[in-house]
Design a protein around this motif. Sequence first.
Motif, mmCIF file in Angstrom:
data_model
loop_
_atom_site.group_PDB
_atom_site.id
_atom_site.type_symbol
_atom_site.label_atom_id
_atom_site.label_comp_id
_atom_site.label_asym_id
_atom_site.label_seq_id
_atom_site.Cartn_x
_atom_site.Cartn_y
_atom_site.Cartn_z
ATOM 1 N N ARG A 68 0.629 -1.396 -0.017
ATOM 2 C CA ARG A 68 0.088 -0.059 0.024
ATOM 3 C C ARG A 68 0.810 1.277 0.027
ATOM 4 N N SER A 81 2.802 1.422 -3.311
ATOM 5 C CA SER A 81 1.760 2.294 -4.392
ATOM 6 C C SER A 81 1.615 3.595 -4.154
ATOM 7 N N ALA A 85 -1.535 -5.872 -6.579
ATOM 8 C CA ALA A 85 -0.736 -4.969 -6.183
ATOM 9 C C ALA A 85 0.725 -5.252 -6.156
ATOM 10 N N VAL A 143 1.637 -5.226 -9.854
ATOM 11 C CA VAL A 143 1.539 -3.581 -10.297
ATOM 12 C C VAL A 143 2.945 -3.027 -9.933
#
Length: 228
Positions: free
Chosen positions: A27, A30, A112, A115
Motif C-alpha cells: 500500500r 503504491s 498490487a 503492479v
Amino acid sequence: MARNKSVKRKQSKADISRDKVLAAAVRVFSEKGYAGATMREVARVAGLSAGSLYYYFSSKELMMEAVINVSINNVSKTVLNAIAVQPPSASYAEKIKVAIKAHLRGILSSGANAVISRYLWVQIPDDVKQKHFIAQSAYEEFWLNLLAAAQNAGEIRADLDARLTRTILLSAINSALDWYRPDGKSVDEIADIFFKIVEGGILTPGLAADDISSPQDRLRDDDSVIIK
C-alpha cells in the motif's frame, strides 16, 4: 512470572503476520513510490511501532525484495504447475494456451505486488533487482524453451524469432494489469480471446490448438485428450 510475560509478548508479536506487514508495504509503495516510502509509514499502516517493524524486515530494500518475490514466485509457480499436469499427449499449442491462461491468472492474483514490480522497477536499487534476475531469467527461459520446442515441432511459424516472440507475448499479457476489471470478462474469457489472437499470429497457418495432436493422440478417443 517474568517468563510468562515474555512468552505472551512473543505470541503477540507472532500474531501480527508477515503477510500483514507486506500488505502494508504494498500500500505504501503504491502510494508513495519506492523513494517516497519509509519504514515508519509502513509501520503506521500495519499498526506497528517503527521499532517492531524491524522484527520482520531490517530495511526498506529487503521489504521491497519480498514484495517483488511474491509476484515473481506466484506467476512462475502458477504457470509451471499448470504445465506440469498436462498429459504427455498435449500439443505445444495446447501448452502455450495453458501457459497464457496461467500467466494471466498469476499476475492478476498477485494484485498490487505485480503492479509494483511492473511500474516501480526503475526506482528499485540495482542490488535488489539483481537478486531477482536469476528467478526472472529462469521463468523467461521456460517460455523461450516452450516456444522454441513448438517451433521445432512445426507448430509455430519458422520465420519468427522465438526470443522476440516471447518478449512481445509476455509484455502483451502483462498489460492486463493496466486494463483488467473484475466486473468485466473473466480471466478464462480473456485468455481465450488472447489465444485466438496468438493462433492467428504465430501458429503455423492452418493449425489450431484443437487440431494438433501427437501420434499417441490419434490412437485415443478424442474425448480422452481434450483439456477442460
